[in-house]
Design an enzyme around this catalytic site. Sequence first.
Site, PDB file in Angstrom:
ATOM      1  N   ASN A 253      -1.773  -0.114   7.216  1.00 16.91           N
ATOM      2  CA  ASN A 253      -1.272  -1.446   7.577  1.00 16.91           C
ATOM      3  C   ASN A 253      -0.443  -2.106   6.477  1.00 16.91           C
ATOM      4  O   ASN A 253      -0.325  -3.322   6.412  1.00 16.91           O
ATOM      5  CB  ASN A 253      -2.408  -2.342   8.072  1.00 16.91           C
ATOM      6  CG  ASN A 253      -3.477  -2.554   7.028  1.00 16.91           C
ATOM      7  OD1 ASN A 253      -3.347  -2.089   5.907  1.00 16.91           O
ATOM      8  ND2 ASN A 253      -4.520  -3.280   7.395  1.00 16.91           N
TER       9      ASN A 253
ATOM     10  N   TYR B 221     -12.321  -2.389  -3.149  1.00 15.90           N
ATOM     11  CA  TYR B 221     -12.833  -2.457  -1.781  1.00 15.90           C
ATOM     12  C   TYR B 221     -14.364  -2.448  -1.723  1.00 15.90           C
ATOM     13  O   TYR B 221     -14.942  -2.078  -0.692  1.00 15.90           O
ATOM     14  CB  TYR B 221     -12.262  -1.300  -0.957  1.00 15.90           C
ATOM     15  CG  TYR B 221     -10.838  -1.541  -0.486  1.00 15.90           C
ATOM     16  CD1 TYR B 221     -10.518  -2.673   0.277  1.00 15.90           C
ATOM     17  CD2 TYR B 221      -9.819  -0.642  -0.785  1.00 15.90           C
ATOM     18  CE1 TYR B 221      -9.213  -2.899   0.719  1.00 15.90           C
ATOM     19  CE2 TYR B 221      -8.503  -0.869  -0.343  1.00 15.90           C
ATOM     20  CZ  TYR B 221      -8.217  -1.995   0.401  1.00 15.90           C
ATOM     21  OH  TYR B 221      -6.929  -2.219   0.852  1.00 15.90           O
TER      22      TYR B 221
ATOM     23  N   LYS C  15       0.830  -1.199   0.000  1.00 12.11           N
ATOM     24  CA  LYS C  15       0.000   0.000   0.000  1.00 12.11           C
ATOM     25  C   LYS C  15       0.879   1.269   0.000  1.00 12.11           C
ATOM     26  O   LYS C  15       2.110   1.176   0.187  1.00 12.11           O
ATOM     27  CB  LYS C  15      -0.915  -0.034   1.237  1.00 12.11           C
ATOM     28  CG  LYS C  15      -1.933  -1.175   1.193  1.00 12.11           C
ATOM     29  CD  LYS C  15      -2.830  -1.149   2.427  1.00 12.11           C
ATOM     30  CE  LYS C  15      -3.864  -2.251   2.388  1.00 12.11           C
ATOM     31  NZ  LYS C  15      -4.762  -2.220   3.587  1.00 12.11           N
TER      32      LYS C  15
ATOM     33  N   HIS D  41      -1.834  -5.430   1.392  1.00 14.54           N
ATOM     34  CA  HIS D  41      -3.117  -6.110   1.145  1.00 14.54           C
ATOM     35  C   HIS D  41      -2.826  -7.499   0.596  1.00 14.54           C
ATOM     36  O   HIS D  41      -1.888  -7.674  -0.180  1.00 14.54           O
ATOM     37  CB  HIS D  41      -3.947  -5.340   0.100  1.00 14.54           C
ATOM     38  CG  HIS D  41      -5.103  -6.153  -0.415  1.00 14.54           C
ATOM     39  ND1 HIS D  41      -6.315  -6.196   0.228  1.00 14.54           N
ATOM     40  CD2 HIS D  41      -5.206  -7.006  -1.476  1.00 14.54           C
ATOM     41  CE1 HIS D  41      -7.129  -7.019  -0.423  1.00 14.54           C
ATOM     42  NE2 HIS D  41      -6.475  -7.522  -1.464  1.00 14.54           N
TER      43      HIS D  41
ATOM     44  N   THR E 177      -5.263  -7.898  10.484  1.00 13.90           N
ATOM     45  CA  THR E 177      -5.598  -6.609   9.862  1.00 13.90           C
ATOM     46  C   THR E 177      -5.071  -5.434  10.680  1.00 13.90           C
ATOM     47  O   THR E 177      -4.533  -4.465  10.123  1.00 13.90           O
ATOM     48  CB  THR E 177      -7.133  -6.489   9.705  1.00 13.90           C
ATOM     49  OG1 THR E 177      -7.587  -7.594   8.916  1.00 13.90           O
ATOM     50  CG2 THR E 177      -7.523  -5.189   9.038  1.00 13.90           C
TER      51      THR E 177
ATOM     52  N   GLU F 289      -9.699 -10.251  -7.734  1.00 16.85           N
ATOM     53  CA  GLU F 289      -8.727  -9.161  -7.627  1.00 16.85           C
ATOM     54  C   GLU F 289      -7.648  -9.244  -8.716  1.00 16.85           C
ATOM     55  O   GLU F 289      -7.227  -8.217  -9.260  1.00 16.85           O
ATOM     56  CB  GLU F 289      -8.121  -9.157  -6.221  1.00 16.85           C
ATOM     57  CG  GLU F 289      -9.167  -8.791  -5.163  1.00 16.85           C
ATOM     58  CD  GLU F 289      -8.709  -8.981  -3.721  1.00 16.85           C
ATOM     59  OE1 GLU F 289      -7.545  -9.386  -3.491  1.00 16.85           O
ATOM     60  OE2 GLU F 289      -9.537  -8.723  -2.814  1.00 16.85           O
TER      61      GLU F 289
HETATM   62  P1  DAT Z   1      -7.602  -7.011   5.379  1.00 15.58           P
HETATM   63  O1  DAT Z   1      -6.830  -5.903   4.705  1.00 15.58           O
HETATM   64  O2  DAT Z   1      -6.806  -7.656   6.481  1.00 15.58           O
HETATM   65  O3  DAT Z   1      -8.191  -8.008   4.418  1.00 15.58           O
HETATM   66  P2  DAT Z   1     -10.300  -5.940   5.671  1.00 15.58           P
HETATM   67  O4  DAT Z   1     -10.595  -6.531   4.318  1.00 15.58           O
HETATM   68  O5  DAT Z   1     -11.237  -6.263   6.774  1.00 15.58           O
HETATM   69  O6  DAT Z   1      -8.827  -6.318   6.148  1.00 15.58           O
HETATM   70  O7  DAT Z   1     -10.247  -4.352   5.544  1.00 15.58           O
HETATM   71  C1  DAT Z   1      -9.641  -3.745   4.414  1.00 15.58           C
HETATM   72  C2  DAT Z   1      -8.813  -2.583   4.901  1.00 15.58           C
HETATM   73  O8  DAT Z   1      -9.662  -1.598   5.459  1.00 15.58           O
HETATM   74  C3  DAT Z   1      -7.822  -2.920   6.006  1.00 15.58           C
HETATM   75  O9  DAT Z   1      -6.605  -3.428   5.503  1.00 15.58           O
HETATM   76  C4  DAT Z   1      -7.651  -1.600   6.693  1.00 15.58           C
HETATM   77  C5  DAT Z   1      -9.014  -0.952   6.561  1.00 15.58           C
HETATM   78  N1  DAT Z   1      -9.829  -1.180   7.764  1.00 15.58           N
HETATM   79  C6  DAT Z   1     -10.416  -2.336   8.149  1.00 15.58           C
HETATM   80  N2  DAT Z   1     -11.078  -2.191   9.299  1.00 15.58           N
HETATM   81  C7  DAT Z   1     -10.904  -0.891   9.659  1.00 15.58           C
HETATM   82  C8  DAT Z   1     -11.349  -0.094  10.746  1.00 15.58           C
HETATM   83  N3  DAT Z   1     -12.098  -0.594  11.717  1.00 15.58           N
HETATM   84  N4  DAT Z   1     -10.962   1.215  10.785  1.00 15.58           N
HETATM   85  C9  DAT Z   1     -10.202   1.748   9.792  1.00 15.58           C
HETATM   86  N5  DAT Z   1      -9.769   1.054   8.737  1.00 15.58           N
HETATM   87  C10 DAT Z   1     -10.112  -0.243   8.669  1.00 15.58           C
HETATM   88 MG    MG Z   2      -9.686  -7.825   3.027  1.00 20.29          MG
END
Ligand code: DAT
Ligand code: MG
Length: 149
Positions: free
Chosen positions: A114, A51, A11, A117, A93, A128
Amino acid sequence: MAIEKTFVMVKPDGVQRGLIGEIVSRFERKGLKLVGAKLMSVSQQLAEQHYAEHKERPFFGELVQFITSSPVFAMVWEGENAVSVARTMMGKTNPAESAPGTIRGDFGLTIGMNIIHGSDSPESADREIALWFGNEALSYDKAVDVWVG
Ligand code: DAT
Ligand code: MG
């Protein structure tokens, strides 16, 4: 044997912090094969499509803003159980909860940035990879393949 492909992206925070090499190196050393890679800007449309599952979440706007704010390094990695192996290497995450030794555990601090991805299932990976690479991903043999299973 389940040879899979998975979509992985460094990212904007990971690119800005100079972590592309570190991350590529970890996946290479693990034994996965790089079959696609590009440094690219992300359009609003691509970010929203990528997303889409989160579009009702309160953080969606911030997430799209972040991912379009600076280039990302998009990759496709291939190997035995590549999808879950890559997720394990990334860590949870929220980097605050990710184990040391994982990418997020070693380099991240907050959930908003973080670093990386990775597709969360083989179905997500197919979607994707099609979205980011179309049919650009390569297929090739490496002599070392027989030594990594
Ligand atoms: P991952 O990236 O581990 O697959 P995810 O698909 O649940 O996680 O979420 C996508 C991204 O969105 C994640 O990398 C960071 C952001 N995100 C997720 N939960 C969040 C939250 N509660 N507050 C802020 N950003 C968040
Ligand atoms: Mg995800």
